[in-house]
Design an enzyme around this catalytic site. Structure first.
Site, PDB file in Angstrom:
ATOM      1  CG  PHE A  47      -1.956  -1.134   1.137  1.00  0.00           C
ATOM      2  CD1 PHE A  47      -3.146  -1.003   0.432  1.00  0.00           C
ATOM      3  CD2 PHE A  47      -1.656  -2.342   1.741  1.00  0.00           C
ATOM      4  CE1 PHE A  47      -4.026  -2.072   0.351  1.00  0.00           C
ATOM      5  CE2 PHE A  47      -2.528  -3.413   1.660  1.00  0.00           C
ATOM      6  CZ  PHE A  47      -3.716  -3.284   0.967  1.00  0.00           C
ATOM      7  CG  HIS A  48       4.662   1.441   0.147  1.00  0.00           C
ATOM      8  ND1 HIS A  48       4.649   0.497   1.142  1.00  0.00           N
ATOM      9  CD2 HIS A  48       5.693   1.096  -0.675  1.00  0.00           C
ATOM     10  CE1 HIS A  48       5.622  -0.372   0.941  1.00  0.00           C
ATOM     11  NE2 HIS A  48       6.267  -0.033  -0.149  1.00  0.00           N
ATOM     12  CB  ALA A  49       4.102   4.451  -5.065  1.00  0.00           C
ATOM     13  CG  HIS A  94       4.265  -1.991  -4.453  1.00  0.00           C
ATOM     14  ND1 HIS A  94       4.859  -0.778  -4.700  1.00  0.00           N
ATOM     15  CD2 HIS A  94       4.920  -2.515  -3.384  1.00  0.00           C
ATOM     16  CE1 HIS A  94       5.824  -0.567  -3.835  1.00  0.00           C
ATOM     17  NE2 HIS A  94       5.885  -1.600  -3.005  1.00  0.00           N
TER      18      HIS A  94
END
Ligand code: TYD
Length: 180
Positions: A47-49, A94
């Site tokens: 839950f980040h990029a 992602h």
């Protein structure tokens, strides 16, 4: 998000298999860090990029799913092959989920851990992507026509405090731009 999945040669005989990763040979970046996650209890992660970091994910045991999102398209991958990896480039949101109990997800990363490289809010990610994909175009007649109707929309006219103008004065302004 084409060609994100990469197959590797597994060197095998009756003793088993061997897969090797080499920086800038079969992995497209210099590997500065390797980490792995396990014991996920099927709790989703990611839950980040990343602003700059590139990563390569290999499920060395069990299986999991990975969702990649470039801000325009989303694609889900199943990782369950020991000789296959998924490239997660910079500025790709992602999420990892549906971990099998025996899942060990190994990650090769192009740089050291740096919290300031993370984008952890989806809205921030989206706005950065939109800024990157902004297109600068020469002001043309079609844009001029559109802007005449936008700026005469009562709400936009009020919000932008646009004074009354005619097509002729707009045309004069357009021509004056070309002289700059
Ligand atoms: P994070 O990247 O948020 O995990 P995931 O994407 O799998 O959900 O990292 C979890 C925690 O671990 C966070 O506090 C940062 C820390 N961490 C490190 O200290 N070093 C590392 O190499 C990584 C990847 C994370």
């Amino acid at each position: 998000m084409k060609n994100d999945l990469i197959d590797f040669q597994a060197i095998g005989d009756e003793r088993g298999y061997l897969v090797s990763f080499e920086a800038k040979r079969n992995i497209p970046f210099d590997i500065k860090r390797v980490y792995y996650i396990y014991g996920m209890n099927d709790k989703p992660r990611g839950f980040h990029a990343h602003k700059k970091l590139q990563q390569f994910l290999v499920c060395v045991s069990g299986s999991c799913k990975v969702l990649l999102d470039n801000g325009q398209d989303k694609k889900e991958y199943v990782l369950n092959q020991r000789n296959q990896g998924l490239i997660v480039k910079e500025m790709i949101w992602h999420e990892m989920y549906e971990f099998s109990e025996d899942c060990v997800l190994m990650v090769l990363a192009s740089d050291f851990y740096d919290e300031s490289d993370y984008i952890r809010q989806y809205e921030v990610f989206k706005s950065l992507i939109e800024r990157e994909t902004l297109e600068f175009r020469e002001y043309d007649r079609a844009t001029l026509e559109c802007s005449y109707s936008w700026l005469n929309d009562p709400e936009i006219k009020f919000l932008t405090m646009t004074p009354d103008f005619t097509k002729e004065s707009q045309e004069n302004w357009f021509v004056s731009l070309k002289k700059i």
